[in-house]
Design an enzyme around this catalytic site. Structure first.
Site, short mmCIF file in Angstrom:
data_model
loop_
_atom_site.label_atom_id
_atom_site.label_comp_id
_atom_site.label_asym_id
_atom_site.label_seq_id
_atom_site.Cartn_x
_atom_site.Cartn_y
_atom_site.Cartn_z
N ASN A 273 0.85 -1.20 0.00
CA ASN A 273 0.00 0.00 0.00
C ASN A 273 0.88 1.24 0.00
OD1 ASN A 273 0.57 0.84 2.85
ND2 ASN A 273 -0.29 -1.20 3.22
N LYS B 259 -10.75 -4.36 19.05
CA LYS B 259 -9.35 -4.79 19.16
C LYS B 259 -8.83 -4.64 20.60
CE LYS B 259 -8.31 -3.86 14.32
NZ LYS B 259 -7.23 -4.04 13.35
O1 PMT Z 1 2.88 6.08 6.58
P1 PMT Z 1 2.26 7.40 6.15
O2 PMT Z 1 2.36 7.64 4.68
O3 PMT Z 1 2.77 8.54 6.98
O4 PMT Z 1 0.68 7.30 6.43
C1 PMT Z 1 0.21 7.21 7.73
C2 PMT Z 1 -0.96 6.24 7.84
C3 PMT Z 1 -2.13 6.78 7.04
C4 PMT Z 1 -0.55 4.85 7.33
C5 PMT Z 1 -1.30 6.14 9.38
O5 PMT Z 1 -1.65 7.41 9.85
C6 PMT Z 1 -2.45 5.18 9.63
O6 PMT Z 1 -3.62 5.53 9.56
N1 PMT Z 1 -2.09 3.91 9.98
C7 PMT Z 1 -3.03 2.81 10.13
C8 PMT Z 1 -3.27 2.17 8.79
C9 PMT Z 1 -4.21 0.96 8.88
O7 PMT Z 1 -3.83 -0.09 8.43
O8 PMT Z 1 -5.36 1.18 9.48
P2 PMT Z 1 -6.52 0.05 9.67
O9 PMT Z 1 -7.71 0.83 10.05
O10 PMT Z 1 -6.57 -0.83 8.48
O11 PMT Z 1 -6.01 -0.80 10.89
C10 PMT Z 1 -6.41 -0.55 12.23
C11 PMT Z 1 -5.28 -0.81 13.19
O12 PMT Z 1 -4.94 -2.20 13.18
C12 PMT Z 1 -4.01 -0.08 12.86
O13 PMT Z 1 -3.42 0.31 14.08
C13 PMT Z 1 -3.14 -1.11 12.17
O14 PMT Z 1 -1.75 -0.89 12.38
C14 PMT Z 1 -3.58 -2.38 12.88
N2 PMT Z 1 -3.48 -3.60 12.09
C15 PMT Z 1 -4.23 -3.75 10.96
C16 PMT Z 1 -4.18 -4.94 10.26
C17 PMT Z 1 -3.34 -5.98 10.75
N3 PMT Z 1 -3.25 -7.12 10.11
N4 PMT Z 1 -2.63 -5.80 11.85
C18 PMT Z 1 -2.68 -4.64 12.54
O15 PMT Z 1 -2.01 -4.47 13.55
#
Ligand code: PMT
Length: 419
Positions: free
Chosen positions: A228, A359
């Site tokens: 991504n 979570k």
């Molecule tokens: O890296 P940059 O370009 O600076 O951009 C920053 C960002 C947009 C990536 C960052 O600010 C952000 O929003 N990060 C979370 C991205 C994400 O995957 O969000 P999610 O809503 O899909 O996941 C929710 C949470 O679960 C997140 O804390 C993620 O790290 C975690 N997760 C998700 C999937 C997975 N398999 N394991 C996880 O730990």
């Protein structure tokens, strides 16, 4: 005997040798007219090495000792010199300059400048900026030892310190005039370290923080992967802010093109499974876990041993779910204070609150990734921090500022929850 102070107590050589951060801090460097003005060239270099953006204001006297051109070349910005210069005011006017500053640092600060600051005068650009500047003021005095010892100077000093002005130096030793005693401008490296130490809050002193950042890559074959647009900037900014706040910080990073922040340990990983393993293996030494990484939710069910050939018009990939790292951390018996991010394109706050609960997190940072110029692969961000029944919006700003604001909220909530 006239009593005098050697102001190395608060910022002694010993206490400021630890490297601090000035990353994306705006420093207005005031240079007043003394022989030590030549050292301001080295000071600019030291401040910039620590990541500061530096703009210089010179008094008329300073311009007799060192040329504005030198300081312009080193700072990368035109030098500000005159209060009543319409051209300069058209660029960044004195009020704008005062507002821009995160710190006003004056080095060298002559006896005359101390006197004028103590009186609250606004008779040149530097003293006017000082009056109009809401940021902290730090002075590095430099003058003849007898002028330093003079009761008038010591009175001015006390008045300034009583107003919360920070002092660094002077050092004692041989002086340009041949005298020996206190009054030499402190070493530029020590001044820069003292300036950086002003921003070290100590909010997370002694805490161990682990942060995931960047994307993961899920291999399809030896040359292709699913990933991504995460640049890692947000996670790296958080690591820098956690280190500034005094935490022993580890960054578990997917593949990104960024420098490791100073004082931060970095562990490089590629896939979600690598990231999970690296995260769980650090839980014995972790008080706070922040999941900022954009982890791929799925990976190819099979990774081809050889490069996949394009024989067919259509191709179907079978994907399997990746482990949820932050949920695994939060469910772990050695559970740290656990903070997640929620990257959403709609219904931001309700999805974020759902993730907070589902979570089992202590806090979540909701990030609207549909808006132009924020979120993935951008310099800026705007987020809302949510926790148990409360939320706080952090308006659009550079990612480093947002990271510092998140760490402040997180440290407060951590203290409320854990102690
Ligand atoms: O890296 P940059 O370009 O600076 O951009 C920053 C960002 C947009 C990536 C960052 O600010 C952000 O929003 N990060 C979370 C991205 C994400 O995957 O969000 P999610 O809503 O899909 O996941 C929710 C949470 O679960 C997140 O804390 C993620 O790290 C975690 N997760 C998700 C999937 C997975 N398999 N394991 C996880 O730990």
């Amino acid at each position: 005997m006239v009593s005098f102070a050697l102001l190395s107590d608060s910022y002694s050589r010993k206490s400021v040798t630890v490297l601090g951060h000035l990353f994306q801090r705006n420093v207005v460097l005031g240079v007043s007219g003394g022989i030590a003005a030549y050292k301001s060239a080295e000071l600019i270099r030291q401040l910039k090495t620590r990541g500061a953006d530096v703009r210089v204001v010179m008094t008329r006297g300073a311009r007799e000792f060192i040329t504005p051109l030198t300081l312009q070349a080193l700072s990368g910005h035109p030098v500000h010199a005159d209060l009543l210069d319409p051209e300069a005011e058209l660029g960044m006017g004195h009020i704008e300059l005062a507002r821009w500053a995160d710190l006003l640092l004056v080095a060298p600060a002559t006896a005359d400048l101390l006197a004028r600051l103590a009186q609250g005068r606004a008779d040149d650009l530097l003293t006017t900026v000082a009056l109009a500047c809401p940021a902290p003021l730090m002075l590095a005095p430099a003058m003849n030892q007898q002028m330093w010892r003079n009761t008038a100077t010591q009175d001015n000093l006390q008045r300034l310190q009583a107003r919360g002005v920070h002092m660094v130096g002077p050092a004692a030793g041989e002086q340009a005039c041949g005298d020996v005693g206190p009054g030499r401008m402190e070493d530029p490296a020590i001044i820069a370290a003292a300036a950086a130490s002003l921003f070290e809050s100590g909010e997370l002193a002694g805490r161990r923080v682990v942060i995931t950042a960047g994307p993961t890559r899920e291999a399809l074959d030896p040359v292709r992967y699913i990933s991504n647009h995460s640049s890692g900037r947000m996670g790296y900014a958080l690591a820098r802010a956690a280190a500034e706040a005094g935490a022993r910080t580890t960054l578990i990073s997917g593949p990104v093109d960024l420098h490791t922040p100073e004082g931060v340990e970095r562990v490089d990983v590629v896939s979600a499974e690598d990231m999970l393993e690296a995260s769980l293996s650090r839980l014995t030494d972790c008080d706070i876990f922040i999941a900022c990484a954009a982890v791929a939710d799925y990976r190819p069910a099979d990774v081809a041993g050889d490069k996949i050939k394009k024989n067919e018009e259509r191709m179907t990939l079978e994907l399997v779910r990746n482990p949820d790292i932050v949920a695994a951390v939060s469910a772990h018996p050695q559970r740290p204070f656990t903070v997640g991010f929620a990257a959403e394109t709609r219904d931001l706050l309700s999805y974020a609150r759902d993730k907070l609960e589902r979570k089992g997190l202590d806090m979540i940072v909701a990030n609207d990734v549909s808006a132009e110029g924020i979120g993935f692969n951008s310099q800026e961000n705007a987020v809302t921090v949510l926790w148990d029944g409360a939320e706080e919006a952090l308006p659009r700003s550079g990612k480093q500022q947002i990271a510092r604001d998140i760490i402040t909220r997180l440290a407060r909530r951590y203290r409320e929850t854990v102690t």
